[in-house]
Enzyme design. Structure first.
Site, PDB file in Angstrom:
ATOM      1  N   CYS A  67       0.941  -1.338  -0.197  1.00  0.00           N
ATOM      2  CA  CYS A  67      -0.062   0.061  -0.050  1.00  0.00           C
ATOM      3  C   CYS A  67       0.980   1.300  -0.075  1.00  0.00           C
ATOM      4  O   CYS A  67       0.392   2.371  -0.139  1.00  0.00           O
ATOM      5  CB  CYS A  67      -0.968   0.216   1.385  1.00  0.00           C
ATOM      6  SG  CYS A  67      -2.093  -1.378   1.438  1.00  0.00           S
TER       7      CYS A  67
ATOM      8  N   ASP B 185       2.752   2.223   2.762  1.00  0.00           N
ATOM      9  CA  ASP B 185       3.159   2.820   3.997  1.00  0.00           C
ATOM     10  C   ASP B 185       3.494   1.883   5.053  1.00  0.00           C
ATOM     11  O   ASP B 185       2.375   1.040   4.971  1.00  0.00           O
ATOM     12  CB  ASP B 185       1.974   3.983   4.355  1.00  0.00           C
ATOM     13  CG  ASP B 185       2.240   5.177   3.853  1.00  0.00           C
ATOM     14  OD1 ASP B 185       0.894   5.898   3.592  1.00  0.00           O
ATOM     15  OD2 ASP B 185       3.193   5.456   3.381  1.00  0.00           O
TER      16      ASP B 185
ATOM     17  N   CYS C 150       5.514   7.971   2.375  1.00  0.00           N
ATOM     18  CA  CYS C 150       5.695   9.081   1.888  1.00  0.00           C
ATOM     19  C   CYS C 150       6.106  10.142   3.004  1.00  0.00           C
ATOM     20  O   CYS C 150       5.890   9.956   4.296  1.00  0.00           O
ATOM     21  CB  CYS C 150       4.322   9.563   1.335  1.00  0.00           C
ATOM     22  SG  CYS C 150       3.055   9.669   2.480  1.00  0.00           S
TER      23      CYS C 150
ATOM     24  N   CYS D 208      -2.544   8.983   6.005  1.00  0.00           N
ATOM     25  CA  CYS D 208      -1.388   8.816   6.796  1.00  0.00           C
ATOM     26  C   CYS D 208      -1.676   8.992   8.091  1.00  0.00           C
ATOM     27  O   CYS D 208      -1.040   8.587   8.998  1.00  0.00           O
ATOM     28  CB  CYS D 208      -0.185   9.555   6.316  1.00  0.00           C
ATOM     29  SG  CYS D 208       0.128   9.454   4.418  1.00  0.00           S
TER      30      CYS D 208
END
Lengths: 191, 167
Positions: B63, B65, B90, B133
């Protein structure tokens, strides 16, 4: 310097992730996930960022069966086949795109825009906020980012024949209908 | 003469036409994100076998992360005295987990469970596409607390068992 020390770091990453060092690239990787960065605790004057190619790290859903360490892992590949998932997700998103475009004509909101590109659906509501919806193929999910309810992740519920967010039991289409009505003061039917 | 005039007119005309401004909105990282990216707080690792360390591992590499967040609990007070993280993902994911480790220090385990992804997202001015996130960071905190509590319960259970046996 980075290249000579790359291999031990990659091994450490794979140990951290409990994945075998040699893995094959999954063709279903989202384009967003192609760059991975790992911060290594180095001396302050050493450049810390190490760029690692994505082919080393994609080994399918992380197996989180490590006692009580994380949320229970589901092997999504067995839940829904990839082809079936793409069929369902694509039809849901494309259907939504059409209905939202029609809604835009009714609502006449300043800055209303529906855009679909790279399998990402973006709905702009001017100053009221932006929705982003995308497919998350490895998890067989549709991810939504809403200016009201924040991020949510919908799984396909075979019994309900709908996309459902497990934590809140919310139905994707119903959630959008109620939020859009709340924001734009006009009801919408997305089913 | 006429040609010169015409040229001049065309010249001024082309200068007068304003160049069409670019409609592309730059996607800028908020300065808080850049700060955490350049100076991430609390990067590192604790011994996961330490009974006072709770480890939360969330996400999946496919995915994009993965976050590992660890907390060190003070035995007596039950408060979080130290935290560290390692994140694979990221800039927004790294910043979110870095912020999470800052916010959990000095708090009790019950208190940190109230940290919401919306607060992290607001602090970092995350754009809509990066809200996921912040949710992952919230999940990492919850997973770490769950692990720490499970370890404490196990330890207390063992101690109780020992008392019964010796008594």
């Amino acid at each position: 310097m980075a290249s000579s020390s790359r291999l031990p770091i990659l091994r450490r990453i794979s140990i951290l992730l409990k994945a075998p060092p040699s893995t094959t690239l999954r063709s279903s990787l989202p384009s967003l996930a192609r760059r991975f960065f790992l911060r290594k605790a180095l001396a302050p004057n050493v450049s810390p960022w190490i760029y690692a190619s994505s082919s080393r790290f994609c080994s399918g859903p992380l197996n989180l069966h490590q006692g009580s360490q994380g949320p229970a892992a589901i092997d999504y590949r067995s839940v829904l086949s990839e082809d079936e998932y793409h069929r369902l997700a694509n039809s849901t998103i494309q259907d939504l795109q059409e209905k939202l475009e029609e809604y835009g004509d009714i609502v006449e909101l300043e800055g209303f825009d529906v855009d679909y590109g790279n399998e990402v659906l973006t709905l702009k509501l001017g100053t009221l906020g932006t929705y982003v919806m995308n497919k998350q193929t490895p998890n067989r999910q549709i991810w939504l980012s809403s200016p009201i309810s924040g991020p949510s992740r919908f799984d396909w519920d075979h019994n309900a024949q709908a996309w459902v967010y497990r934590r809140t039991k919310a139905n994707l289409l119903k959630l959008l209908e109620s939020e859009l009505e709340q924001l734009c003061s006009k009801p919408v039917n997305l089913s | 003469m006429l040609r010169l005039m015409a040229k001049r007119l065309l010249g001024t005309a082309s200068r007068d036409i304003p160049s069409r401004p670019l409609q592309i909105l730059p996607r800028l990282y908020h300065e808080n994100v850049i700060d955490h990216y350049n100076n991430p707080r609390n990067v590192g690792s604790f011994d996961k076998n330490d009974p006072n360390v709770g480890t939360g591992l969330v996400g999946a590499p496919a995915c994009g992360d993965v976050m590992k967040l660890q907390i060190k609990i003070d035995e007596e007070s039950g408060k979080i005295v130290d935290a560290c993280f390692k994140t694979f993902g990221c800039g927004s994911a790294i910043a979110s987990s870095s912020v999470a480790t800052e916010w959990v220090k000095g708090k009790s385990m019950d208190e940190v469970l109230t940290i919401k992804n919306t607060e992290i997202a607001k602090h970092l001015s995350l754009p809509p596409v990066k809200l996921h996130c912040s949710m992952l960071a919230e999940d990492a905190i919850k997973a770490a607390v769950k692990d720490a509590e499970a370890k404490r319960a196990k330890m207390n259970g063992t101690l109780k068992g020992a008392d019964v046996k010796s008594g």
